[in-house]
Every structure is written in C-alpha cells, then in structure tokens.
Design an enzyme around this catalytic site. Sequence first.
Site, short mmCIF file in Angstrom:
data_model
loop_
_atom_site.label_atom_id
_atom_site.label_comp_id
_atom_site.label_asym_id
_atom_site.label_seq_id
_atom_site.Cartn_x
_atom_site.Cartn_y
_atom_site.Cartn_z
CB SER A 67 2.57 -8.27 5.28
OG SER A 67 1.25 -8.96 5.17
CE LYS A 70 -0.89 -6.39 3.07
NZ LYS A 70 -0.33 -7.70 3.74
CB SER A 124 -0.61 -5.52 7.62
OG SER A 124 0.34 -6.40 6.63
CE LYS A 231 2.92 -3.88 5.45
NZ LYS A 231 2.42 -4.57 6.66
#
EC number: 3.4.21.-
Length: 310
Positions: A67, A70, A124, A231
């Site tokens: 992720s 993203k 997420s 993140k």
Amino acid sequence: MPKFRVSLFSLALMLAVPFAPQAVAKTAAATTASQPEIASGSAMIVDLNTNKVIYSNHPDLVRPIASISKLMTAMVVLDARLPLDEKLKVDISQTPEMKGVYSRVRLNSEISRKDMLLLALMSSENRAAASLAHHYPGGYKAFIKAMNAKAKSLGMNNTRFVEPTGLSVHNVSTARDLTKLLIASKQYPLIGQLSTTREDMATFSNPTYTLPFRNTNHLVYRDNWNIQLTKTGFTNAAGHCLVMRTVINNKPVALVVMDAFGKYTHFADASRLRTWIETGKVMPVPAAALSYKKQKAAQMAAAGQTAQND
C-alpha cells in the site's frame, strides 16, 4: 542448534561493545561498522536538508511495496487538479486484484474525492484507492500510465505500478526510489495532512451510512514523533513496509523501511534507527526477525533479486 548459538553470541557481542558516536565522523570504516542491524529487508534514511544518506541497508533491492503505492495514487489524483468536493461512486470494476478482498465500504455508495484520498492514505482503504483511479480523466488505464510516468519523472528507475492499491506483487520499488517519492511529496501538503490524521468518521451517501477509520501507522499516536507524512503497507509478498517524512535529531528526514517481519517490526526498526541517530545506541533485533530476514535474502538471491510472490 549451532546457528542459534552463533546468533546469541553475535547479539551478546553487539551489546557488549560500547558505541562510540565520535568515531562515526572519523572514518568510513567506522561508520559502516557502527551502523545498527535492522529486522527489515531494506531501508534508507535521507537528510531532507542536504539530501545526504544517513543510513542505508540494501537500498536498491527491488521488492513489492504493497500500500505504499497509494502515495503515488494520491499524487496522480492531485496532479490532475480534479475537484476535491466531487462525489465519487465506489467502483472497483477494473481492479481485478480487489476480487475477494474484504472492505466495509459498500460498492456504488458515494463520498467526496477528498474523503476518498483520506481513507486511502490514513486507513489504507483499497476500495477508495481503486475508485480514485476509476474516476480519472481518460479512465483507469490512463491512471496507471500516469503513475508510471510520474515515477519516471522523479528518477524512480526501479519502480513499476500495475494498479493503484498495492495489492499486486507487480507494484515494485526500492528503498532508494521511495526516498525520492518522499522528497517529491513535500510539494503535496494535503497528502501530509491526510496521511497523518489519527482517526476520522466517513459519511457515505446512496445509501447513507457512516464508518469510523483509524491510521494504520501506530507512531502517529505517539507525541514523541513529529511525523509530517506517512504510509504503511503489507502483503505476504511485500512484508510490512513503512515510509515517513519525519524529524530525527532536529533534522527533517525521509525514512523508508521495507519487507519487515511481524506486525510491529517496521515500527520497531524505525525506532531503532531513530535511537541510533539521536543517541548512538544500537538496539538489539529479535532472533526470529533476523531469521526471517536471512530466509528472505536467500529467496531473493535464488530468484536473482526479482520481485516474486512468496
């Protein structure tokens, strides 16, 4: 059993030898010898004031990034300068990686583009990330093309994207490339704001319902961390990953940790590296984590260091 005894001996030796921070600046050999061991497969820390590498461990190892993808998804959305208050329908129809993936978010319900970004970055949420790509000018394929074009423009030469969520093992990068992404993220203050939000309630329409969401980075809840952007990511192939723009030793840094063992290992490695930078102390790494790292390294060597699903 002999390997276990050697690991304990090495750990005892590491803890027994005092760390001399003054020696770091004297010679390159001393710097290399004094660097801490981490549980993660690769890592890099860069001083954002000077772009100097403070720490690196296998920084050019190409691995799935889960992720962390993203972040690029958010950049491409913001580059398009689309209205953030526009209501978007939850749509995963062109993201085959989403098949069978659980989400509390209902298909075809609607929420603003800004809230989609919030859910993708803070919590997420995969359906949010996929929906952002589905509502891109030119369509889904154009979005993926824009992700790769953006990576190329940033000099991320070992990075590739095939979808917007990070579920695919073919979304790959390196710790070095991800520091470049973090450096570029300074131009996107909204990403920093949304990604460091601790928790929020999201209200959807058609039908109307509300869901609570929390940040996937546990460190944002700690007052002793100054995190400006973050993140996390996890898949079985990628392991646990963490990227942050934060402050360590009164300096803004880009921190990347990839392919960590265990649910909290990437956070522990970030703390180990911070402790080493700020105090010179080397913190021990659990034997199980080191064993995982050794096994992964052997697998990568056997595969010629290509990103494969484990």
